[in-house]
Design a protein around this motif. Structure first.
Motif, mmCIF file in Angstrom:
data_model
loop_
_atom_site.group_PDB
_atom_site.id
_atom_site.type_symbol
_atom_site.label_atom_id
_atom_site.label_comp_id
_atom_site.label_asym_id
_atom_site.label_seq_id
_atom_site.Cartn_x
_atom_site.Cartn_y
_atom_site.Cartn_z
ATOM 1 N N ASN A 5 15.778 43.642 -42.612
ATOM 2 C CA ASN A 5 14.936 44.787 -43.445
ATOM 3 C C ASN A 5 15.028 43.901 -45.035
ATOM 4 O O ASN A 5 13.839 43.906 -45.663
ATOM 5 N N HIS A 66 2.864 47.601 -45.248
ATOM 6 C CA HIS A 66 4.218 48.176 -45.151
ATOM 7 C C HIS A 66 4.502 49.464 -45.574
ATOM 8 O O HIS A 66 4.973 50.489 -45.411
ATOM 9 N N SER A 67 3.621 49.743 -47.157
ATOM 10 C CA SER A 67 3.961 50.828 -47.960
ATOM 11 C C SER A 67 3.187 52.071 -47.199
ATOM 12 O O SER A 67 3.452 52.968 -47.028
ATOM 13 N N SER A 70 5.101 53.054 -44.172
ATOM 14 C CA SER A 70 6.221 53.700 -44.500
ATOM 15 C C SER A 70 5.994 55.323 -44.806
ATOM 16 O O SER A 70 6.955 56.204 -44.925
ATOM 17 N N LYS A 71 4.735 55.424 -45.325
ATOM 18 C CA LYS A 71 4.444 56.773 -45.771
ATOM 19 C C LYS A 71 3.661 57.615 -44.834
ATOM 20 O O LYS A 71 3.502 58.744 -45.082
ATOM 21 N N ARG A 77 4.888 58.348 -36.414
ATOM 22 C CA ARG A 77 5.724 57.059 -36.521
ATOM 23 C C ARG A 77 6.843 57.173 -35.056
ATOM 24 O O ARG A 77 6.841 56.510 -34.526
#
Length: 177
Positions: A5, A66-67, A70-71, A77
């Motif tokens: 990561n 990616h952002s 992640s939100k 998810r």
């Protein structure tokens, strides 16, 4: 976070910078080459410019995706094994009871008392009883006595206000002497 990561985060941040550097170097090489006879030497510099644009685009879109990922909410998810924590607020005892609680001890919703009132035109009007007055502990019985008299007409109210104004003017004239 694991090492993978960290490396991916570093690559996402560095990739647009590398692409910009490739674009700048390719543009510099094109500007330096002023020989129009040797076009084969310009091909690597144009390849660098195109590659730089692609690297910038890949870096920017990778960061954006990616952002967004992640939100996303946890329901999108994870699988069905996700446990949700529900936060609630306890009502302190200083708050009055809810409307349903105050209704439960006085009046059932199935049997609402009705009153029949004779109007001035001689028509019987059925009036349902209003909900009980709100009380702190809902143990008090509400006062259900209503006055069925008609409100005064506008002319009566205007006459009473005029009498009050006249009385105030008389008091002012008497106190002014």
């Amino acid at each position: 976070m694991n090492v993978k990561n960290h490396i991916c985060s570093l690559v996402r941040m560095v990739l647009p910078g590398i692409g910009f550097a490739l674009i700048c170097m390719g543009a510099y090489l094109v500007s330096v080459e002023n020989d129009s006879e040797n076009t084969w030497s310009l091909i690597p510099s144009y390849i660098m410019i195109v590659t730089g644009f692609l690297v910038v685009l890949v870096g920017v879109f990778w960061t954006i995706c990616h952002s967004i990922k992640s939100k996303l909410p946890l329901t999108q998810r994870g699988g069905p094994q996700q446990h949700f924590q529900v936060y609630t607020i306890e009502r302190p005892s200083s708050f009055p009871p809810s409307y349903e609680e105050s209704q439960g001890s006085h009046i059932s919703l199935d049997t609402v008392p009705e009153f029949v009132v004779m109007s001035e035109e001689g028509v019987h009007v059925v009036i349902n009883m209003a909900p009980p007055l709100y009380s702190q502990d809902s143990s008090e019985v509400p006062d259900c006595t209503w006055s069925w008299e008609q409100p005064p007409s506008y002319s009566q109210v205007a006459q009473m206000l005029q009498e009050q104004v006249d009385a105030e003017e008389q008091i002012e004239t008497l106190s002014g002497r």
